[in-house]
Structure formats: structure tokens, C-alpha cells
Motif scaffolding. Structure first.
Motif, PDB file in Angstrom:
ATOM      1  N   ASP A  42      -0.109   5.217   0.768  1.00  0.00           N
ATOM      2  CA  ASP A  42      -0.360   6.209   1.818  1.00  0.00           C
ATOM      3  C   ASP A  42      -0.370   5.547   3.194  1.00  0.00           C
ATOM      4  N   GLY A  43       0.491   6.051   4.100  1.00  0.00           N
ATOM      5  CA  GLY A  43       0.520   5.519   5.462  1.00  0.00           C
ATOM      6  C   GLY A  43       1.500   4.374   5.643  1.00  0.00           C
TER       7      GLY A  43
ATOM      8  N   ASP B  73      -1.711  -0.084   5.945  1.00  0.00           N
ATOM      9  CA  ASP B  73      -1.908   0.690   7.173  1.00  0.00           C
ATOM     10  C   ASP B  73      -3.378   0.800   7.545  1.00  0.00           C
ATOM     11  N   THR B  74      -4.285   0.349   6.641  1.00  0.00           N
ATOM     12  CA  THR B  74      -5.725   0.503   6.899  1.00  0.00           C
ATOM     13  C   THR B  74      -6.394  -0.858   7.024  1.00  0.00           C
TER      14      THR B  74
ATOM     15  N   ASP C  38       0.884  -1.148   0.000  1.00  0.00           N
ATOM     16  CA  ASP C  38       0.000   0.000   0.000  1.00  0.00           C
ATOM     17  C   ASP C  38       0.926   1.202   0.000  1.00  0.00           C
TER      18      ASP C  38
ATOM     19  N   ASP D  10      -6.796  -2.638   3.460  1.00  0.00           N
ATOM     20  CA  ASP D  10      -5.589  -3.442   3.186  1.00  0.00           C
ATOM     21  C   ASP D  10      -5.668  -4.834   3.819  1.00  0.00           C
TER      22      ASP D  10
END
Ligand code: G3P
Ligand code: MG
Length: 480
Positions: A107-108, A378-379, A105, A383
Motif C-alpha cells: 500500500d502506497g 512509503d511509511t 511494501d 517500513d
């Protein structure tokens, strides 16, 4: 196919073959795809346990009664030889891991607010051979983000991560939407900076793209408090240039390509179309059941950017569109569609792209999927949920979910979807995966090729970041 073949107004482009090299790679990869379906008409999908610890898993059958996104056809003629399939055909690199790979992933995990997370640069170095085993590990990027041509996004990522990122190893939220270019004539494309998403959509082959800015330019009363700036006005298309009326225009589908930059006017304009008679602008349906389909490139309610706390994302706008529709149409429900993670079809496509990339970049057999793909996210809601669901569905590959603490997920809280492993940063995730594989391999070597289950000592060593003591000499992928 609608009547949009007859030109409705100026600025309608003749169909062009998409030029971006990514399109060719995408086509080549997709020509190997079976039917893809995106099935997310109702965000609360199913409850069942998965191997990673009893978190609810995805199952398409839970959306009975809801209309699924149309199947993506795979009968487009395979595109000419794509640059990353034939020309390269490198010799199999003995130091390249052939039985596992990573998917990231963005972002984050790697990037926050446009800046690289420091450990991400290290993690890429480790994957490209700077590790105690001297191995290189194939990897791809799978983000729900978007708003730029894939090629441009790869250029940004290359700079941020100090490596070369190719479109052949990259998927973003709106990538699959190019499949619909032939299916619809006039479409409304929402989101992103300025008119960039219009350019991306036209690059995908959409012939007649209008944006909220075009509608606001034609009728400023559409969103009373939204005033177009001079540059927005000049960048917007003049829909009335031929003396026509807005109500001459029929929008056949709405595509939300990237996060909205003006939720109020985008919400208003999407609602107007959802409550219209068959997508005809400036009309109102008596039954509120005649609106065209609305596709969101993902469903992330929260995402990780520069702010200390997660920010609202496209999934929140989607909820608003559906909720306000219900409140303003006598309780009728609006079913919209979402692509991206956690959709299993997105992970199935990522599998295909990974296969193609491993073959083209590392000369690995395209027909042999890796035994394990480590997905770092991160989600939990997108994810981890998606990776676990793919793990449940995949017959050949173990999809191993790793959750980092550098993004949406807040350390110390209970993630709704349980990862196989919780780590601090992406660097820890990469080291964990490599060591786990080396341990497997080590045990494999010890037993003359049989993979031994990792005993407690080995797992303890890995958890402590140490290498269990049965790893043998460097370059373990080359036969002794
Ligand atoms: O808008 C993008 C964001 O929602 C998430 O991006 O890279 O974390 O999938 P990513
Ligand atoms: Mg993320």
C-alpha cells in the motif's frame, strides 16, 4: 492448552491440515527459522541512532516490564516437501542478480486503493529483465495489510501488476499468526470483510474461531447502535444454538487480523473481553488484570489508500483500545502485542523467505544471503524504521531503506525515521538500486574484483539517474 478441546457448541471444526499452498511454503521456510519474538508491548520503542542518519532505532530491551509476545516455536515438524523448494531447482540463471534483491511494501508503493500505481508495473518489468543491463533481480513482498488468504492476495497482485506473484514470495500482516493455531482453543478474530478472516484463521488451523458478529447475533445489546444486516446475521455463527449461555464461552486470545470495518462495536467487544474474568464472555474482572492476550497484526496508525490523505489504520484502533481501557479501569494499563513491520523479527522472517525464494525460483544458494536488500516503503514509522533496525542487526546483509512519495510520507516533510534514499516512485527506487549495484560491480570489475568505494562522480551519476561510466558489458553476472 485450555478446556476448548471439549466442544462448546456447534460449528466447531475438527482440526484440518491447512490446504493453502502458502501454508506449506510458509512451513518449509519457517522450519528453517530460529525462535522468532515479536516485542512491541509498548509502541514507543527506544532511542538510539542508526547508520541512516540518527533516527531512533528499534531495540527489544526497551520494553522492560512489558510482556513480550510468546516466542514462536520452530519445533513443528517440517512440512512435506513444499512445492517451491524441491520440484523447481532451476539451473542458476546467469542473468539473475545473486548479490542483491528487493523487498516491497504494497500500500502506497505498488497499490493505492486497490489500483496499481503506474510506475509499479514498470518497476516490475525492470526487475524481470527489461533494463539496460539485461539482469533479473529477485524480489519479495512484505505488507502489513491482510484480510485475505495469502494466495488470493497474490492473485490480486498478479493482476494489478501484470506479473505472476507467488505465495512463496509474499508475507502479510497476519501470516505469522498461524503460529498460534496450536496454542489457543477458542479465539476471537477481528477485522476484514464479513467472515473472511474467520476462514483465513481456520485455514491456519485455528479450531474454534468466533467473531464480533457471532457475539452481536447472540446478544444485540452488546453494541446498542450496531444492527446486523440479514446477510451478516446468516453468516454469523449461532453461539447459543445448544441452549448454552454466552458466559459459557471462554475466549483465550484475541487476534486482530485486518483493519476493522466497525470500530465502535469491535472496540466495545475487545474491551469487554480485556476487562473480563479470564476471557469469559459477559463477565467483568474486579481487578481488570485477567483479560486474555490481544494480538494486532500490525501497528500502522496511518496507511495509504485511495483518499488523497493517509487514512487511519489498525494502529489507531489499538491506541483506542489501550486508552479507553485505561480510562475505564481505574487507570490500569493494557499491554497488547503487535506483529508486522517495524518488528525486526518480521524482517528476519522476510530474510528467510527471500532465501528460500531465491533458491527455489532462481537456483541461488539458499545458504548465501544477498549482500544487499533494497526495501522500498512509503511509511517511515513502519517500513523505514524496520529496515534501518534490521540493517543495524543484520551481520550478513545490508538492508537499504528507500522511501517513496506515493503513499503515507508527504514530500517536503521531515520523516521521523530517515531513509538511505528518498525517491519519487518505486520505479526510481528500482533504478537507483540497480544502478548502485552496477556501479559497485563496475568498480569491482575495474579493480579485478575489489569493490571500490563509489566516488563522488559515480554517486552524482547515480543520483542523476545516469550510469557511472565504469559499467562494462551486458550480462555482468556471467563470468567473462
Ligand atoms: O492495513 C495495511 C496498511 O496499514 C499498510 O499496508 O502494504 O503499506 O504495509 P502496507
Ligand atoms: Mg505502505
Amino acid at each position: 492448552m485450555s478446556s476448548s478441546l471439549t466442544p462448546q457448541r456447534p460449528g466447531m471444526h475438527a482440526r484440518q491440515i491447512s490446504s493453502s499452498s502458502f501454508a506449506e511454503e510458509f512451513n518449509a521456510a519457517r522450519s528453517k527459522l530460529g525462535d522468532l519474538t515479536f516485542d512491541d508491548s509498548d509502541t514507543e520503542l527506544g532511542s538510539g541512532s542508526d547508520s541512516a542518519g540518527g533516527s531512533p532505532s528499534l531495540s527489544s530491551s526497551d520494553t522492560e516490564g512489558a510482556c513480550c509476545s510468546p516466542a514462536l516455536s520452530d519445533n513443528t515438524p517440517p512440512s512435506p516437501v513444499s512445492p517451491i523448494t524441491t520440484p523447481l531447482t532451476p539451473i542458476t540463471d546467469p542473468d539473475v542478480a545473486d548479490n542483491f534483491a528487493f523487498a516491497f511494501d504494497i500500500d502506497g508503493v505498488l497499490i493505492r486503493g486497490g489500483r496499481p500505481i503506474p510506475e509499479a508495473i514498470e518497476a516490475m518489468k525492470v526487475l524481470n529483465g527489461e533494463n539496460e543491463f539485461g539482469i533479473k533481480v529477485p524480489y519479495i513482498f512484505l505488507t502489513n495489510g491482510g484480510g485475505k488468504f495469502e494466495k488470493e492476495r497474490c492473485e490480486d497482485l498478479s493482476q494489478q501488476l501484470e506479473i505472476e506473484v507467488s505465495p512463496g514470495q509474499f508475507i502479510c500482516g497476519h501470516t505469522p499468526m498461524r503460529e498460534f493455531a496450536d496454542r489457543y482453543g477458542t479465539v476471537l478474530v477481528v477485522g476484514g470483510e464479513g467472515e473472511t478472516c474467520r476462514a483465513v484463521a481456520e485455514g491456519y488451523g485455528f479450531r474454534d474461531v468466533i467473531t464480533p458478529g457471532d457475539i452481536l447475533k447472540a446478544n444485540a445489546a452488546t453494541a446498542p447502535f450496531r444492527k446486523l444486516t440479514e446477510s451478516e446475521r446468516s453468516a454469523s455463527r449461532d453461539l447459543l444454538a445448544r441452549g448454552g449461555r454466552l458466559s459459557d464461552i471462554v475466549v483465550e486470545a484475541v487476534f486482530v487480523f485486518a483493519d476493522s470495518r466497525d470500530w465502535a462495536s469491535d472496540l466495545q467487544i475487545m474491551l469487554d473481553i480485556a476487562q473480563s474474568r479470564g476471557g469469559r464472555l459477559e463477565t467483568r474482572s474486579a481487578t481488570f488484570t485477567e483479560g486474555p492476550p490481544i494480538y494486532f497484526s500490525h501497528n500502522d496508525v496511518l496507511w495509504s489508500s485511495a483518499h488523497e490523505h493517509a487514512r487511519l489504520g489498525m494502529g489507531a484502533l489499538r491506541k483506542m483500545v489501550e486508552t479507553v481501557f485505561e480510562d475505564t479501569s481505574g487507570g490500569r494499563r493494557l499491554r497488547t502485542h503487535a506483529f508486522g513491520k517495524p518488528q525486526v523479527s518480521t524482517f528476519e522472517f522476510a530474510t528467510r523467505l527471500l532465501q528460500q525464494w531465491r533458491a527455489a525460483q532462481h537456483g541461488l544458494a539458499e545458504s548465501e544471503p544477498p549482500a544487499t536488500v533494497y526495501f522500498v516503503g512509503d511509511t517511515p514509522e513502519s517500513d523505514i524504521r524496520g529496515t534501518n533496525a534490521m540493517n543495524d542487526k543484520s551481520r550478513h546483509t545490508e538492508w537499504y531503506s528507500l522511501l517513496v512519495k506515493t503513499g503515507v510520507y508527504q514530500a517536503g516533510t521531515e520523516p521521523k525515521y530517515k531513509p538511505r534514499k528518498l525517491v519519487d516512485t518505486v520505479l526510481d527506487a528500482v533504478n537507483h538500486g540497480i544502478r548502485r549495484e552496477m556501479a559497485k560491480l563496475g568498480s569491482c570489475k575495474k579493480t579485478g574484483g575489489r569493490l571500490l568505494p563509489l566516488d563522488d562522480a559515480a554517486m552524482k551519476a547515480i543520483a542523476e539517474g545516469r550510469t557511472p561510466n565504469f559499467v562494462t558489458k551486458a550480462g555482468p553476472f556471467s563470468d567473462p
